[in-house]
Design a protein around this motif. Structure first.
Motif, short mmCIF file in Angstrom:
data_model
loop_
_atom_site.label_atom_id
_atom_site.label_comp_id
_atom_site.label_asym_id
_atom_site.label_seq_id
_atom_site.Cartn_x
_atom_site.Cartn_y
_atom_site.Cartn_z
N GLU A 25 0.83 -1.21 0.00
CA GLU A 25 0.00 0.00 0.00
C GLU A 25 0.86 1.26 0.00
N THR A 26 1.92 1.26 0.81
CA THR A 26 2.82 2.42 0.87
C THR A 26 3.57 2.56 -0.45
N THR A 27 3.99 1.43 -1.01
CA THR A 27 4.69 1.45 -2.29
C THR A 27 3.81 2.07 -3.38
N GLU A 28 2.53 1.70 -3.41
CA GLU A 28 1.61 2.25 -4.40
C GLU A 28 1.43 3.75 -4.19
N ALA A 29 1.36 4.18 -2.94
CA ALA A 29 1.18 5.60 -2.66
C ALA A 29 2.38 6.40 -3.18
N ILE A 30 3.59 5.89 -2.92
CA ILE A 30 4.80 6.58 -3.41
C ILE A 30 4.83 6.58 -4.93
N ALA A 31 4.46 5.45 -5.52
CA ALA A 31 4.47 5.34 -6.98
C ALA A 31 3.51 6.34 -7.62
N ARG A 32 2.37 6.56 -7.00
CA ARG A 32 1.41 7.53 -7.55
C ARG A 32 1.99 8.94 -7.52
N VAL A 33 2.71 9.26 -6.44
CA VAL A 33 3.33 10.58 -6.35
C VAL A 33 4.40 10.74 -7.42
N ILE A 34 5.21 9.69 -7.63
CA ILE A 34 6.25 9.75 -8.67
C ILE A 34 5.60 9.92 -10.05
N GLY A 35 4.49 9.24 -10.26
CA GLY A 35 3.79 9.39 -11.54
C GLY A 35 3.28 10.80 -11.75
N GLU A 36 2.74 11.40 -10.68
CA GLU A 36 2.24 12.78 -10.78
C GLU A 36 3.38 13.75 -11.02
N PHE A 37 4.49 13.54 -10.30
CA PHE A 37 5.67 14.39 -10.51
C PHE A 37 6.21 14.23 -11.93
N SER A 38 6.21 13.01 -12.46
CA SER A 38 6.70 12.77 -13.82
C SER A 38 5.91 13.57 -14.84
N SER A 39 4.60 13.65 -14.64
CA SER A 39 3.77 14.45 -15.55
C SER A 39 4.06 15.94 -15.40
N LEU A 40 4.34 16.37 -14.19
CA LEU A 40 4.66 17.77 -13.97
C LEU A 40 5.99 18.14 -14.63
N ILE A 41 7.02 17.30 -14.46
CA ILE A 41 8.32 17.61 -15.05
C ILE A 41 8.26 17.50 -16.57
N GLN A 97 8.64 4.70 -16.12
CA GLN A 97 9.15 3.33 -16.20
C GLN A 97 9.37 2.72 -14.83
N THR A 98 9.70 3.56 -13.86
CA THR A 98 9.90 3.06 -12.48
C THR A 98 8.60 2.57 -11.88
N ILE A 99 7.52 3.32 -12.06
CA ILE A 99 6.27 2.96 -11.37
C ILE A 99 5.47 1.90 -12.12
N ILE A 100 5.81 1.64 -13.38
CA ILE A 100 5.05 0.61 -14.10
C ILE A 100 5.39 -0.78 -13.58
N THR A 101 6.49 -0.87 -12.78
CA THR A 101 6.81 -2.14 -12.12
C THR A 101 5.90 -2.36 -10.92
N VAL A 102 5.27 -1.30 -10.45
CA VAL A 102 4.35 -1.40 -9.30
C VAL A 102 2.93 -1.64 -9.77
N PHE A 103 2.50 -0.89 -10.78
CA PHE A 103 1.14 -1.01 -11.30
C PHE A 103 1.18 -1.85 -12.59
N THR A 104 0.96 -3.13 -12.45
CA THR A 104 0.99 -4.01 -13.61
C THR A 104 -0.40 -4.11 -14.22
N ARG A 105 -0.45 -4.61 -15.43
CA ARG A 105 -1.75 -4.77 -16.10
C ARG A 105 -2.64 -5.73 -15.32
N GLU A 106 -2.03 -6.74 -14.70
CA GLU A 106 -2.82 -7.74 -13.99
C GLU A 106 -3.36 -7.20 -12.67
N SER A 107 -2.54 -6.37 -11.98
CA SER A 107 -2.95 -5.91 -10.65
C SER A 107 -3.76 -4.62 -10.68
#
Length: 690
Positions: A202-218, A238-248
């Motif tokens: 759960e914490t990993t997903e939360a961090i990954a969402r923030v990185i994704g949002e920051f990636s769009s900002l940059i 590319q970093t967060i796509i290892t957290v959010f897979t198509r299956e999960s």
């Protein structure tokens, strides 16, 4: 080897398989390295190092030491066996940037000693990443690794606290431009990989969402080095796509794929054509989840983005790519209606206007009218008060359409174009929107260069001034594509300049075109490369300085290079324009056979243009141009005493006129003719080739 590898050493039945060297086929290794997170890349290198060391009877520590030791330090014969791995490791590390790039440089220096040669891997190739050194004694120009880490945590926290508000995050980025480089990228990936491996899901997903949002900002950040910003965004996704897979997490996975597509479409580093192919692939992956039925809004957004990628696509047939872009935009508009989604409807209308403006198939004049209509529809939503940026962007695009418009009065169209650009500049200021300001200045320069009203000489001076203003923002290092485009346009203005010395102006034009061609290469930007080659040919054709015959030879070479891309199949309009320049030059020089070849190429392009024309008026215009080409072709045959070919060409021209008469939709048999005869005549007309 599944077609992925190829041998780089001779192989026969006596070859020892342990000492055969292989390499990936061109482009594959780079694609694979770029798509894998740094942590996994390093893990693979470590595993392979262990295997090679064991195979050579060395410990891993000794093996690594031998990699970094110049060959002259040992003569036990192991260097020849170690060298292929050292070369491979250097290539991989060189693409990772930062400290890894410096390690790669050391490996390559050692390899130079083994080879006893000065040849090395090009450390300045476009896709290699370089970064300033990380210093443990920090200075303003060389932040320490701790400085980078502190900044990363600070900017991610700001992203969380502000819910991704650019007004909060962008000032922080602006204050730390010196840290937005490849070192930051490496630290982001390493930091994220470490956190993901040690925290709860759960914490990993939360961090990954923030990185994704920051990636769009940059990705959309307008300051700093655009190339580095895009690489940071891609690395984040590319970093967060290892957290959010198509299956999960299929919906989130699709969102990341769409965002990756946007980043690759705007990417500066790497081969432009390959980046656009990657963008298309990412969008299509997103659409494998985003269906119109289940995710209509996201589906429409991704269709819009896919249209943008096809509109810019380099590979494949240009005309077909634009048809696919139009199709994608129209699919998006089946969901993005004005009543339900007015902003996004206007966005796609603007994009549809861009595709119609550049469309090759069908009637050019009609396509430009469709473009203008699409822009005007967008402006019914995009008002200056409510959406100033989008309003200015659409005004700029409308200006381009009016500048190229065929229908209505040409002089009036250019005045409307200038007016639209000036309206855009009322929002696009250099201080607030430097990139958009520069783009519009460039377009304003084109309009002044072509302007009919007022003083021609003064208009050309205004054009040169506008281009030079654009180049105050568009530098080769930060905006190579836009810089090259503006250099090409500046060359056009100098080519026709009236003030100052004519010989100097032509030299300035040639210099500008040659500058543009340092970026506009045939491999990366074939269409733009061909346009600039055509322009360079014109400049050499009129050049005053230098040997006249040598200048004409240079002109012919440039035209012929342009025609390698401007083929009658790919773009008959540009083929006709360039072949016209070439055939006129050959005709004036008395090169009758080469002139004949150019005229025949022009006729083939005219035939294809006619087949794409959608109305009789356009077909008649093409026929009128064809008659002039036939006349010159006949004259060329007569000049080389091939009367039979001249007569054959005359008869061929008459046949074409007869065919054109038969295909005129307004002509039908007079009298009481049965309907089935008229229907059959219509069918035959549709089948008549030209």
């Amino acid at each position: 080897m599944s077609g992925l590898l190829q041998s780089i050493t001779p192989v026969d039945q006596d070859s020892n398989p342990d000492y055969i060297e292989y390499e990936f086929k061109p482009g594959l290794k780079e694609l694979l390295v770029d798509s894998v997170p740094i942590s996994k890349t390093l893990s693979v290198l470590d595993t392979v190092s262990e295997f090679v060391a064991d195979h050579l009877g060395l410990s891993v520590k000794d093996f690594e030491a031998r990699l970094l030791t110049p060959a002259t330090a040992s003569n036990d014969g192991l260097e020849e066996k170690i060298r292929p791995f050292a070369h491979l490791k250097a290539q991989v590390l060189g693409r990772l940037g930062g400290e890894y790039a410096r390690l790669a440089e050391q490996l390559l220096k050692n390899e130079e000693l083994v080879e006893d040669t000065n040849s090395t891997e090009d450390a300045n190739s476009e896709d290699n990443r370089t970064a300033p050194s990380i210093s443990e004694i920090p200075t303003p120009d060389h932040p320490s690794s701790q400085d980078y880490l502190q900044f990363l945590e600070q900017v991610l926290q700001a992203t969380v606290d502000s819910k991704g508000n650019p007004k909060v995050v962008y000032p922080l980025l602006e204050a730390n431009l010196n840290k937005l480089d490849d070192n930051f990228l490496d630290i982001l990936q390493t930091w994220a990989s470490d956190r993901f491996s040690e925290l709860e899901p759960e914490t990993t997903e939360a961090i990954a969402r923030v990185i994704g949002e920051f990636s769009s900002l940059i990705r959309d950040f307008p300051l700093g080095n655009k190339a580095s910003n895009m690489e940071i965004a891609i690395a984040g996704y590319q970093t967060i796509i290892t957290v959010f897979t198509r299956e999960s997490k299929s919906e989130t996975w699709a969102t990341i794929q769409n965002n990756l597509g946007n980043a690759y479409r705007d990417r500066i580093r790497g081969e432009r054509a390959l980046n656009l192919e990657k963008a298309i692939a990412q969008y299509q992956l997103a659409l494998s989840v985003y269906t119109k039925q289940n995710f209509p809004i996201q589906w429409a957004g991704t269709q819009n983005n896919l249209g943008n990628a096809y509109r810019d696509r380099i590979r494949g047939e240009r005309a077909l790519n634009l048809e696919r872009a139009i199709e994608a935009y129209q699919l998006a508009l089946s969901v993005r209606t004005k009543s339900d989604f007015p902003y996004h409807w206007a966005q796609t209308q603007n994009n549809l206007g861009l595709a119609y403006r550049n469309r090759i198939r069908d009637d050019r004049a009609l396509n430009l009218e469709l473009a203008i209509e699409a822009y005007q529809r967008a402006l019914s939503v995009y008002t200056k008060s409510n959406f100033p940026y989008d309003w200015a962007q659409t005004q700029n695009n409308l200006g381009i359409a009016y500048r190229n418009r065929i229908r209505s009065d040409r002089a009036l169209n250019l005045e409307r174009a200038i007016e639209a650009y000036q309206l855009a500049l009322s929002v696009y200021t250099k201080s607030d929107f430097p990139i958009d300001w520069a783009r519009t200045q460039n377009n304003l320069g084109i309009a002044y260069r072509n302007r009919i009203r007022d003083n021609r000489a003064l208009n050309l001076e205004l054009a040169i001034e506008a281009y030079q203003l654009a180049l105050s923002v568009y530098t080769k290092s930060d905006f190579p594509i836009d810089w090259a485009r503006t250099q090409n346009n500046l060359g056009n203005a100098y080519l026709y300049r009236i003030y100052q010395d004519r010989a100097d102006n032509l030299e300035n034009a040639i210099a500008a075109y040659q500058q543009a061609l340092t970026v506009r290469t045939k491999s990366d930007f074939p269409i733009n490369w061909a346009v600039t080659q055509n322009n360079l040919g014109i400049a050499y054709r009129y050049r005053i300085r230098g040997d006249r015959q040598e200048n004409l030879k240079q002109a012919i070479v440039a035209y012929q290079l342009a025609l390698e891309v401007h083929t009658k199949e790919a773009n008959p309009i540009e083929c006709l324009r360039t072949s016209r320049n070439l055939r006129h030059l050959h005709f004036k020089q008395g090169n009758w056979q080469t002139a004949i070849d150019a005229y025949q190429q022009a006729i083939a392009a005219l035939q294809l243009s006619r087949s794409w024309a959608m109305n009789d008026q356009r077909r008649q215009e093409i026929m009128a141009e064809a008659i002039a080409v036939y006349q010159k072709l006949v004259q060329a045959y007569i000049n080389i005493e091939q009367s039979d070919k001249a007569i054959e060409t005359v008869e061929r021209s008459k046949d074409r006129n007869l065919v054109e008469l038969l295909t005129n939709r307004d002509l039908y048999p007079k009298g009481n003719v049965p309907q089935e005869i008229i229907t059959e005549l219509d069918r035959l007309r549709r089948e008549i080739p030209w």
